[in-house]
Motif scaffolding. Structure first.
Motif, PDB file in Angstrom:
ATOM      1  N   PRO A 149       0.050  -3.363   4.693  1.00 38.15           N
ATOM      2  CA  PRO A 149      -0.978  -3.128   5.734  1.00 38.15           C
ATOM      3  C   PRO A 149      -0.728  -3.628   7.038  1.00 38.15           C
ATOM      4  O   PRO A 149       0.216  -4.358   7.425  1.00 38.15           O
ATOM      5  N   LEU A 191     -10.151   1.684   0.504  1.00 39.21           N
ATOM      6  CA  LEU A 191      -9.103   1.892   0.905  1.00 39.21           C
ATOM      7  C   LEU A 191      -9.602   3.311   1.291  1.00 39.21           C
ATOM      8  O   LEU A 191     -10.454   3.927   1.319  1.00 39.21           O
ATOM      9  N   TRP A 248      -2.847   1.145  -3.473  1.00 41.80           N
ATOM     10  CA  TRP A 248      -2.674  -0.164  -3.600  1.00 41.80           C
ATOM     11  C   TRP A 248      -1.845  -0.985  -4.746  1.00 41.80           C
ATOM     12  O   TRP A 248      -2.581  -1.197  -5.441  1.00 41.80           O
ATOM     13  N   ARG A 297       6.172   2.351   0.295  1.00 40.42           N
ATOM     14  CA  ARG A 297       5.014   1.718   0.817  1.00 40.42           C
ATOM     15  C   ARG A 297       5.437   1.016   2.044  1.00 40.42           C
ATOM     16  O   ARG A 297       6.759   0.995   2.384  1.00 40.42           O
ATOM     17  N   VAL A 330       1.369  -1.182  -0.308  1.00 42.44           N
ATOM     18  CA  VAL A 330       0.203  -0.166   0.205  1.00 42.44           C
ATOM     19  C   VAL A 330       0.256   1.728   0.056  1.00 42.44           C
ATOM     20  O   VAL A 330       2.056   0.313   0.227  1.00 42.44           O
ATOM     21  N   HIS A 331       0.359   2.627  -0.223  1.00 47.52           N
ATOM     22  CA  HIS A 331       0.910   3.654  -0.686  1.00 47.52           C
ATOM     23  C   HIS A 331       0.213   4.381   0.215  1.00 47.52           C
ATOM     24  O   HIS A 331      -1.175   5.108   0.244  1.00 47.52           O
ATOM     25  N   PRO A 332       0.810   4.867   1.174  1.00 49.66           N
ATOM     26  CA  PRO A 332       0.225   6.183   1.961  1.00 49.66           C
ATOM     27  C   PRO A 332       0.136   6.977   2.023  1.00 49.66           C
ATOM     28  O   PRO A 332       0.409   7.472   0.583  1.00 49.66           O
ATOM     29  N   GLU A 357      -5.837   7.423   5.014  1.00 50.12           N
ATOM     30  CA  GLU A 357      -4.102   6.985   5.143  1.00 50.12           C
ATOM     31  C   GLU A 357      -3.660   6.416   3.734  1.00 50.12           C
ATOM     32  O   GLU A 357      -2.479   6.218   4.163  1.00 50.12           O
ATOM     33  N   LEU A 358      -4.358   5.822   2.975  1.00 49.33           N
ATOM     34  CA  LEU A 358      -3.746   5.313   1.880  1.00 49.33           C
ATOM     35  C   LEU A 358      -4.976   6.012   0.426  1.00 49.33           C
ATOM     36  O   LEU A 358      -5.564   5.715   0.445  1.00 49.33           O
ATOM     37  N   ASP A 359      -3.816   5.971  -1.050  1.00 48.21           N
ATOM     38  CA  ASP A 359      -3.788   6.413  -1.584  1.00 48.21           C
ATOM     39  C   ASP A 359      -4.228   5.828  -2.535  1.00 48.21           C
ATOM     40  O   ASP A 359      -4.510   5.990  -3.530  1.00 48.21           O
ATOM     41  N   GLU A 416      -7.912  -0.060   6.429  1.00 45.26           N
ATOM     42  CA  GLU A 416      -7.184   0.727   5.723  1.00 45.26           C
ATOM     43  C   GLU A 416      -7.646  -0.208   4.325  1.00 45.26           C
ATOM     44  O   GLU A 416      -7.667   0.449   3.322  1.00 45.26           O
TER      45      GLU A 416
END
Length: 158
Positions: free
Chosen positions: A41, A110, A118, A38, A29-31, A114-116, A62
């Motif tokens: 999770p 997502l 995956w 990266r 995942v990418h915050p 938190e995340l933009d 997430e």
């Protein structure tokens, strides 16, 4: 009641989950608040929460997925030395999650705060996409079921 600024001695704890697909690719995942790094999770284990419960909660929050993790799914534990002033050394628990089917990944939702993003990454890609310490946790030699790897990551001066 006054809020105390006391910080207990000891180490913070994080928990993450190694989710794979049928091709043995790793879900990373990418915050949303970082540009390049990266990770798997996961996140901080909250007060009163066990590492396995935190891993389940983080995947649910997430990714919107409910994963069946058990204590025996512990894959690795690592003591990570603090590398920056004001940071504390911590323990990182990594759990081996289930192999996800296409129907599972179709349900990923997502947590946008938190995340933009995956994606699936091969073991070779993991070596360059994840922080080197994180990559080392999951591309180490294969383990037998029911075994756990313990690692220590120290700074260059150690």
């Amino acid at each position: 009641m006054a809020v105390s600024s006391y910080r207990a001695p000891g180490h913070p704890v994080t928990a993450s989950v190694l989710l794979t697909d049928s091709a043995s690719r790793v879900l990373i995942v990418h915050p949303a608040h970082r540009t390049a790094e990266r990770h798997l999770p996961g996140g901080i284990v909250e007060d009163g929460e066990s590492p396995v419960d935190a891993a389940r909660r983080e995947v649910r929050e997430e990714l919107g997925l409910i994963v069946d993790l058990r204590h025996g799914d512990l894959f690795a534990v690592e003591w990570v030395q603090a590398r920056r002033p004001g940071r504390r050394s911590r323990f990182a628990f990594v759990f081996a999650g289930p192999v996800l089917a296409a129907t599972d990944t179709a349900r990923i939702s997502l947590q946008r705060t938190e995340l933009d993003a995956w994606r699936w990454a091969t073991r070779e890609e993991v070596k360059t996409l994840l922080h080197p310490a994180v990559a080392a946790r999951i591309v180490a030699p294969l383990q037998l079921p029911g075994t756990v790897t313990y690692l220590e990551t120290r700074g260059p001066e150690s």
